[in-house]
Design a protein around this motif. Structure first.
Motif, PDB file in Angstrom:
ATOM      1  N   GLY A  42       0.808  -1.220   0.000  1.00  0.00           N
ATOM      2  CA  GLY A  42       0.000   0.000   0.000  1.00  0.00           C
ATOM      3  C   GLY A  42       0.838   1.266   0.000  1.00  0.00           C
ATOM      4  N   LEU A  43       1.906   1.277   0.783  1.00  0.00           N
ATOM      5  CA  LEU A  43       2.782   2.453   0.812  1.00  0.00           C
ATOM      6  C   LEU A  43       3.466   2.670  -0.528  1.00  0.00           C
ATOM      7  CD1 LEU A  43       4.346   2.079   4.386  1.00  0.00           C
ATOM      8  CD2 LEU A  43       2.592   3.703   3.628  1.00  0.00           C
ATOM      9  N   LEU A  44       3.773   1.573  -1.209  1.00  0.00           N
ATOM     10  CA  LEU A  44       4.344   1.719  -2.559  1.00  0.00           C
ATOM     11  C   LEU A  44       3.318   2.310  -3.523  1.00  0.00           C
ATOM     12  CD1 LEU A  44       6.311  -1.655  -2.964  1.00  0.00           C
ATOM     13  CD2 LEU A  44       7.273   0.643  -2.711  1.00  0.00           C
ATOM     14  N   LEU A  49       4.841   4.300  -6.425  1.00  0.00           N
ATOM     15  CA  LEU A  49       4.050   3.743  -7.532  1.00  0.00           C
ATOM     16  C   LEU A  49       2.697   4.428  -7.657  1.00  0.00           C
ATOM     17  CD1 LEU A  49       4.778  -0.080  -7.051  1.00  0.00           C
ATOM     18  CD2 LEU A  49       5.970   1.565  -8.513  1.00  0.00           C
ATOM     19  N   LYS A  50       2.632   5.684  -7.268  1.00  0.00           N
ATOM     20  CA  LYS A  50       1.354   6.404  -7.302  1.00  0.00           C
ATOM     21  C   LYS A  50       0.778   6.489  -8.704  1.00  0.00           C
ATOM     22  CE  LYS A  50      -0.824  10.487  -5.289  1.00  0.00           C
ATOM     23  NZ  LYS A  50      -0.594  11.743  -4.518  1.00  0.00           N
ATOM     24  N   SER A  51       1.652   6.482  -9.703  1.00  0.00           N
ATOM     25  CA  SER A  51       1.172   6.547 -11.087  1.00  0.00           C
ATOM     26  C   SER A  51       0.326   5.339 -11.466  1.00  0.00           C
ATOM     27  CB  SER A  51       2.360   6.665 -12.056  1.00  0.00           C
ATOM     28  OG  SER A  51       3.226   5.544 -11.917  1.00  0.00           O
ATOM     29  N   VAL A  52       0.550   4.230 -10.749  1.00  0.00           N
ATOM     30  CA  VAL A  52      -0.252   3.029 -11.007  1.00  0.00           C
ATOM     31  C   VAL A  52      -1.725   3.321 -10.753  1.00  0.00           C
ATOM     32  CG1 VAL A  52      -0.736   0.672 -10.262  1.00  0.00           C
ATOM     33  CG2 VAL A  52       1.634   1.452 -10.493  1.00  0.00           C
ATOM     34  N   PHE A 122      -7.323  -4.633   8.021  1.00  0.00           N
ATOM     35  CA  PHE A 122      -7.849  -3.597   7.130  1.00  0.00           C
ATOM     36  C   PHE A 122      -7.852  -2.217   7.783  1.00  0.00           C
ATOM     37  CE2 PHE A 122     -12.016  -1.375   6.824  1.00  0.00           C
ATOM     38  CZ  PHE A 122     -11.718  -0.598   5.714  1.00  0.00           C
ATOM     39  N   VAL A 123      -8.393  -2.139   8.997  1.00  0.00           N
ATOM     40  CA  VAL A 123      -8.542  -0.834   9.642  1.00  0.00           C
ATOM     41  C   VAL A 123      -7.184  -0.168   9.872  1.00  0.00           C
ATOM     42  CG1 VAL A 123      -9.240   0.320  11.775  1.00  0.00           C
ATOM     43  CG2 VAL A 123     -10.759  -1.350  10.706  1.00  0.00           C
ATOM     44  N   ILE A 124      -6.230  -0.922  10.377  1.00  0.00           N
ATOM     45  CA  ILE A 124      -4.921  -0.338  10.673  1.00  0.00           C
ATOM     46  C   ILE A 124      -4.165  -0.021   9.380  1.00  0.00           C
ATOM     47  CG2 ILE A 124      -2.724  -0.656  11.869  1.00  0.00           C
ATOM     48  CD1 ILE A 124      -4.165  -2.548  13.787  1.00  0.00           C
ATOM     49  N   ALA A 125      -4.230  -0.924   8.413  1.00  0.00           N
ATOM     50  CA  ALA A 125      -3.541  -0.689   7.144  1.00  0.00           C
ATOM     51  C   ALA A 125      -4.105   0.522   6.426  1.00  0.00           C
ATOM     52  CB  ALA A 125      -3.651  -1.929   6.254  1.00  0.00           C
ATOM     53  N   ALA A 126      -5.420   0.662   6.423  1.00  0.00           N
ATOM     54  CA  ALA A 126      -6.049   1.807   5.752  1.00  0.00           C
ATOM     55  C   ALA A 126      -5.622   3.120   6.394  1.00  0.00           C
ATOM     56  CB  ALA A 126      -7.566   1.666   5.790  1.00  0.00           C
ATOM     57  N   ALA A 127      -5.513   3.135   7.729  1.00  0.00           N
ATOM     58  CA  ALA A 127      -5.101   4.342   8.436  1.00  0.00           C
ATOM     59  C   ALA A 127      -3.656   4.702   8.124  1.00  0.00           C
ATOM     60  CB  ALA A 127      -5.288   4.144   9.937  1.00  0.00           C
ATOM     61  N   ILE A 128      -2.806   3.700   7.973  1.00  0.00           N
ATOM     62  CA  ILE A 128      -1.389   3.957   7.694  1.00  0.00           C
ATOM     63  C   ILE A 128      -1.176   4.403   6.254  1.00  0.00           C
ATOM     64  CG2 ILE A 128       0.889   2.868   7.482  1.00  0.00           C
ATOM     65  CD1 ILE A 128       0.113   1.064   9.830  1.00  0.00           C
ATOM     66  N   VAL A 129      -1.829   3.720   5.315  1.00  0.00           N
ATOM     67  CA  VAL A 129      -1.585   3.997   3.890  1.00  0.00           C
ATOM     68  C   VAL A 129      -2.266   5.289   3.447  1.00  0.00           C
ATOM     69  CG1 VAL A 129      -1.948   3.146   1.549  1.00  0.00           C
ATOM     70  CG2 VAL A 129      -1.254   1.558   3.368  1.00  0.00           C
ATOM     71  N   GLY A 130      -3.527   5.458   3.781  1.00  0.00           N
ATOM     72  CA  GLY A 130      -4.226   6.706   3.454  1.00  0.00           C
ATOM     73  C   GLY A 130      -4.352   6.992   1.973  1.00  0.00           C
ATOM     74  N   ALA A 142     -18.633   7.654   1.081  1.00  0.00           N
ATOM     75  CA  ALA A 142     -17.260   7.212   1.317  1.00  0.00           C
ATOM     76  C   ALA A 142     -17.023   7.049   2.811  1.00  0.00           C
ATOM     77  CB  ALA A 142     -16.276   8.211   0.719  1.00  0.00           C
ATOM     78  N   PRO A 143     -16.651   5.843   3.262  1.00  0.00           N
ATOM     79  CA  PRO A 143     -16.329   5.654   4.689  1.00  0.00           C
ATOM     80  C   PRO A 143     -15.114   6.498   5.061  1.00  0.00           C
ATOM     81  CG  PRO A 143     -16.617   3.552   3.543  1.00  0.00           C
ATOM     82  CD  PRO A 143     -16.513   4.615   2.485  1.00  0.00           C
ATOM     83  N   PRO A 144     -14.899   6.704   6.364  1.00  0.00           N
ATOM     84  CA  PRO A 144     -13.741   7.503   6.790  1.00  0.00           C
ATOM     85  C   PRO A 144     -12.404   6.829   6.509  1.00  0.00           C
ATOM     86  CG  PRO A 144     -14.856   6.519   8.682  1.00  0.00           C
ATOM     87  CD  PRO A 144     -15.732   6.290   7.498  1.00  0.00           C
ATOM     88  N   THR A 145     -12.411   5.522   6.227  1.00  0.00           N
ATOM     89  CA  THR A 145     -11.166   4.825   5.910  1.00  0.00           C
ATOM     90  C   THR A 145     -10.734   5.146   4.485  1.00  0.00           C
ATOM     91  OG1 THR A 145     -12.483   2.899   5.280  1.00  0.00           O
ATOM     92  CG2 THR A 145     -11.581   2.933   7.503  1.00  0.00           C
ATOM     93  N   SER A 146      -9.469   4.869   4.180  1.00  0.00           N
ATOM     94  CA  SER A 146      -8.956   5.169   2.854  1.00  0.00           C
ATOM     95  C   SER A 146      -9.360   4.090   1.863  1.00  0.00           C
ATOM     96  CB  SER A 146      -7.433   5.306   2.893  1.00  0.00           C
ATOM     97  OG  SER A 146      -6.825   4.064   3.176  1.00  0.00           O
ATOM     98  N   SER A 147      -8.964   4.296   0.605  1.00  0.00           N
ATOM     99  CA  SER A 147      -9.381   3.391  -0.467  1.00  0.00           C
ATOM    100  C   SER A 147      -8.700   2.030  -0.389  1.00  0.00           C
ATOM    101  CB  SER A 147      -9.073   4.037  -1.817  1.00  0.00           C
ATOM    102  OG  SER A 147      -9.541   3.270  -2.890  1.00  0.00           O
ATOM    103  N   TYR A 148      -7.512   1.983   0.210  1.00  0.00           N
ATOM    104  CA  TYR A 148      -6.696   0.761   0.215  1.00  0.00           C
ATOM    105  C   TYR A 148      -6.524   0.224   1.618  1.00  0.00           C
ATOM    106  CZ  TYR A 148      -2.562  -2.210  -0.164  1.00  0.00           C
ATOM    107  OH  TYR A 148      -1.690  -3.269  -0.098  1.00  0.00           O
ATOM    108  N   PRO A 149      -6.669  -1.077   1.788  1.00  0.00           N
ATOM    109  CA  PRO A 149      -7.282  -2.046   0.873  1.00  0.00           C
ATOM    110  C   PRO A 149      -8.802  -1.976   1.002  1.00  0.00           C
ATOM    111  CG  PRO A 149      -6.624  -3.164   2.873  1.00  0.00           C
ATOM    112  CD  PRO A 149      -6.203  -1.729   3.031  1.00  0.00           C
ATOM    113  N   SER A 150      -9.519  -2.623   0.122  1.00  0.00           N
ATOM    114  CA  SER A 150     -10.976  -2.589   0.172  1.00  0.00           C
ATOM    115  C   SER A 150     -11.488  -3.389   1.368  1.00  0.00           C
ATOM    116  CB  SER A 150     -11.573  -3.163  -1.113  1.00  0.00           C
ATOM    117  OG  SER A 150     -12.974  -3.321  -0.981  1.00  0.00           O
TER     118      SER A 150
END
Length: 234
Positions: A42-44, A49-52, A122-130, A142-150
């Protein structure tokens, strides 16, 4: 011992303490590696890799361009079967029914453990990756969590794969087939719905599925079981 039949091959009742210890060693500890992998990818995706993400959005744009009122309604239902409230409700209901039918609480808790592992990751990863959601119109709040991961994809995959594994013990062949097929296709419907409704990039859905699959498998294997001879543990 076959992985699929482990709860049939060994039906001994464990103590609550030993079950908790097994869960910590065989499910929670390995899930830390899964968590690290999901966060790393997710961080990548959110950084180097944001262009992805930009290239992936062509899928979301194509799906958004083809939206119709009928498919908006259909995918709303498909998306709802991955909602947190729905998944928790189904998992608890199934656990209670299985416990009532089999008298094996250690087996009945499998779907609950699967969605718990998935949700924690999911919850912790979404908060870290954003990671930001796709830049298309969103058909769901849209939930308060980020898009990644679903989270929808992870929850539905963890739940329904657990039910597919449990369905192998249904003795009636027609019922077993129906349950297996319906539970097997449910995560795919959720995946399409989340993409169609503009809520996730394809990679968000893919990693949500990975989270769900591995969480379900860890939950299924959380308890040490022995062969009928009692010589080998699995």
């Amino acid at each position: 011992m076959a992985f699929l039949t482990r709860y049939e091959d060994d039906t001994r009742r464990p103590s609550v303490g030993s079950a908790l210890k097994d869960a910590a060693v065989r499910a929670v500890a390995p899930s830390l590696l899964l968590f690290a992998g999901i966060v790393g990818i997710g961080l990548l995706l959110a950084g180097p890799l944001k262009s992805v993400g930009s290239s992936e959005e062509s899928v979301n744009r194509d799906l958004a361009a083809g939206r119709t009122p009928t498919w908006d309604s259909v995918t709303m239902v498909w998306s709802h079967i991955g909602n947190t409230e729905y998944v928790i409700g189904v998992a608890v209901l199934v656990a209670l029914i299985v416990w009532w039918r089999t008298k094996q609480w250690w087996y009945a808790v499998v779907p609950v453990l699967a969605i718990t592992l998935q949700a924690t990751i999911f919850v912790i990863a979404a908060a870290i990756v954003g990671r930001a959601r796709p830049e298309v119109s969103h058909l769901d709040p849209a939930p308060p969590t980020s898009s990644y991961p679903s989270g929808h994809q992870g929850a539905s995959t963890a739940l329904y794969l657990s039910l597919v594994l449990m369905a192998s013990r249904i003795t009636h062949p027609v019922l077993r087939t129906v349950v297996t097929v319906l539970c097997g296709i449910a995560p795919f419907l959720v995946a399409y719905a989340r993409l169609y409704r503009g809520m996730h990039h394809p990679s968000d859905v893919a990693m949500g599925a990975v989270n769900g699959i591995l969480s379900a498998l860890l939950a299924w294997g959380y308890l040490r079981r022995e062969r009928p001879s009692g010589q080998t543990r699995a």
